[in-house]
Scaffold this motif. Structure first.
Motif, PDB file in Angstrom:
ATOM      1  N   MET A   1     -24.839  13.300 -21.104  1.00  0.00           N
ATOM      2  CA  MET A   1     -23.816  14.351 -21.085  1.00  0.00           C
ATOM      3  C   MET A   1     -23.383  14.604 -19.660  1.00  0.00           C
ATOM      4  N   THR A   2     -22.074  14.679 -19.453  1.00  0.00           N
ATOM      5  CA  THR A   2     -21.527  14.972 -18.137  1.00  0.00           C
ATOM      6  C   THR A   2     -20.822  16.311 -18.195  1.00  0.00           C
ATOM      7  N   GLY A   3     -20.947  17.096 -17.133  1.00  0.00           N
ATOM      8  CA  GLY A   3     -20.310  18.411 -17.129  1.00  0.00           C
ATOM      9  C   GLY A   3     -19.762  18.761 -15.777  1.00  0.00           C
ATOM     10  N   GLN A 347     -24.715  15.450 -14.683  1.00  0.00           N
ATOM     11  CA  GLN A 347     -24.865  14.485 -15.766  1.00  0.00           C
ATOM     12  C   GLN A 347     -26.335  14.470 -16.175  1.00  0.00           C
ATOM     13  N   LEU A 348     -26.583  14.575 -17.470  1.00  0.00           N
ATOM     14  CA  LEU A 348     -27.945  14.589 -17.991  1.00  0.00           C
ATOM     15  C   LEU A 348     -28.137  13.339 -18.848  1.00  0.00           C
ATOM     16  N   LEU A 358     -31.423  14.629 -14.337  1.00  0.00           N
ATOM     17  CA  LEU A 358     -30.276  15.485 -14.075  1.00  0.00           C
ATOM     18  C   LEU A 358     -29.635  15.025 -12.778  1.00  0.00           C
ATOM     19  N   ALA A 372     -34.363  19.317 -21.860  1.00  0.00           N
ATOM     20  CA  ALA A 372     -32.972  18.882 -21.986  1.00  0.00           C
ATOM     21  C   ALA A 372     -32.090  19.939 -22.657  1.00  0.00           C
ATOM     22  N   ARG A 376     -28.945  21.828 -20.760  1.00  0.00           N
ATOM     23  CA  ARG A 376     -27.567  21.759 -21.262  1.00  0.00           C
ATOM     24  C   ARG A 376     -27.021  23.155 -21.528  1.00  0.00           C
ATOM     25  N   SER A 380     -23.822  24.424 -19.298  1.00  0.00           N
ATOM     26  CA  SER A 380     -22.562  24.556 -20.039  1.00  0.00           C
ATOM     27  C   SER A 380     -22.147  26.013 -20.189  1.00  0.00           C
TER      28      SER A 380
END
Length: 414
Positions: A1-3, A347-348, A358, A372, A376, A380
């Protein structure tokens, strides 16, 4: 996951202060293609003095201990040697490259243009503005200010190798914009290598000939020729340079990866005359074939990793407050509220069988896999109270994770 976490807050998106078009239309019609002039009335008429005013410039030049390269001076189209306006700051500040205000006055009074550089790293309103705009554009950027005396021109006609937004703060400036001589130039293709072509095109009629007044904005894609001179009174404007990656950046990443392919590392034949095109031709054919075969196996994830390592450090997240951060760590409890650091790209990804990595702009943290869900949720913006972190059974684990992320400047006090 990218944020990505933007700075939040503010009454108007930064891009809406730069262009008088909806973001989608600006992206489709002008971004990277055509200049756009937006008048103050179209932008809401609020101007840009909240970002940087003439009084702010005086403050920076006289009371902030400014050093090179945060100031550049230009006269008659040429950069002035820093030694002409820097020196020691006096007792207790014997650094030899501090800006000396009395020398700046002399140069400015003689018609020199002052360029305040890197303001997105040192002036709070522009730090926030740059974070907001960088969030919307998804690109690293820089902010400079140009102060030009009445009737003077700081730089001759030239082009930039990055897109720019020009925000007129004070005074009036006459801009002349011409078609590119090099379309979409790379940073390695500065205008000095095309000086004769630039000069020839500048002699012709401009595509845009306009005077910018306070509150006006101009967007210029990279490569478009431009020159500007102050009209009547001094001029102060901000230039936001957007240092976007290009398709050539992908080519550079592929070339870096190609070094791992044995077929592309082989030496040329013994005795080959590299100046003989006939001898080079069969080697070129074999090399191109080997390159094509290898390109078919190139992994997008590997390219993305190289581009991330290049792009993310160029766009630092918002500043933190170290003392406040440390105090929050010391007093951390289950009722403490925390927030993702504004502007943080993250990014995880899985790491082995029982851990997660991370990734942030300057390092990678290894965490237990059970963290995790909580990470997140935190990054987020789905949870802020430490005691509400999901996915962890024990409160002590929640405190341990929050404490580490605060210490690593991933989180900040809410």
């Amino acid at each position: 996951m990218t944020g990505f976490r933007g700075p939040g807050g503010g009454t108007r998106p930064a891009l809406a202060r730069c262009v008088a078009l909806p973001a989608t239309r600006f992206a489709a019609v002008h971004w990277g293609r055509m200049p756009l002039l937006s008048r103050a009335a179209e932008l809401g008429g609020s101007g840009f003095t909240d970002l940087l005013s003439p009084d702010d410039v005086d403050e920076l030049l006289s009371r902030r201990g400014l050093r090179t390269p945060f100031l550049r001076v230009a006269k008659d189209g040429h950069v002035v040697a820093p030694g002409r306006y820097t020196g020691s700051g006096g007792a207790g500040a014997e650094i030899g490259d501090q800006v000396l205000d009395e020398r700046i006055l002399a140069l400015y009074a003689d018609g020199a243009t002052l360029v305040l550089q890197g303001l997105h790293r040192m002036w709070p309103p522009l730090i926030d503005f740059a974070n907001d705009l960088g969030d919307q554009l998804g690109q690293p950027l820089q902010v400079n200010a140009y102060l030009t005396p009445s009737g003077n021109q700081g730089f001759a006609t030239h082009y930039d190798t990055h897109d720019v937004f020009v925000l007129q703060v004070d005074g009036r400036k006459h801009w002349r914009v011409h078609e590119p001589v090099v379309h979409d130039p790379l940073e390695r293709q500065p205008w000095g290598g095309h000086a004769d072509e630039v000069a020839a095109v500048a002699e012709g009629p401009p595509v845009l000939d306009a005077v910018l007044s306070p509150g006006d904005a101009l967007y210029l894609p990279r490569g478009w020729l431009h020159s500007a001179s102050a009209e009547g009174v001094r001029s102060l404007h901000l230039t936001v340079g957007v240092r976007a990656l290009t398709r050539y950046s992908i080519v550079e990443a592929l070339l870096a990866m190609a070094a791992d392919e044995p077929a592309l590392r082989g030496g040329l034949p013994f005795g080959l005359d590299v100046a003989d095109a006939d001898q080079i031709a069969p080697e070129l054919t074999e090399t191109v074939k080997a390159l094509r075969d290898w390109l078919d196996t190139a992994a997008p994830a590997a390219v993305a990793d190289l581009l991330r390592a290049r792009a993310w450090p160029a766009a630092r997240p918002a500043p933190i407050r170290p003392l406040r951060q440390a105090a929050t760590i010391d007093a951390l409890g289950l009722d403490t509220r925390v927030a993702p650091r504004p502007g943080l790209r993250w990014q995880l990804v899985p790491e082995g069988t029982d851990r997660v990595a991370l990734r942030v702009f300057d390092r990678t943290l290894s965490l237990p896999g059970e963290c995790a869900i909580a990470v997140r949720a935190l990054l987020s913006g789905g949870v802020s109270r430490v005691g509400d972190l999901p996915g962890l059974e024990a409160d002590e684990d929640r405190l341990l994770l929050a404490r580490r992320l605060l210490r690593e400047s991933i989180l900040t006090p809410a």
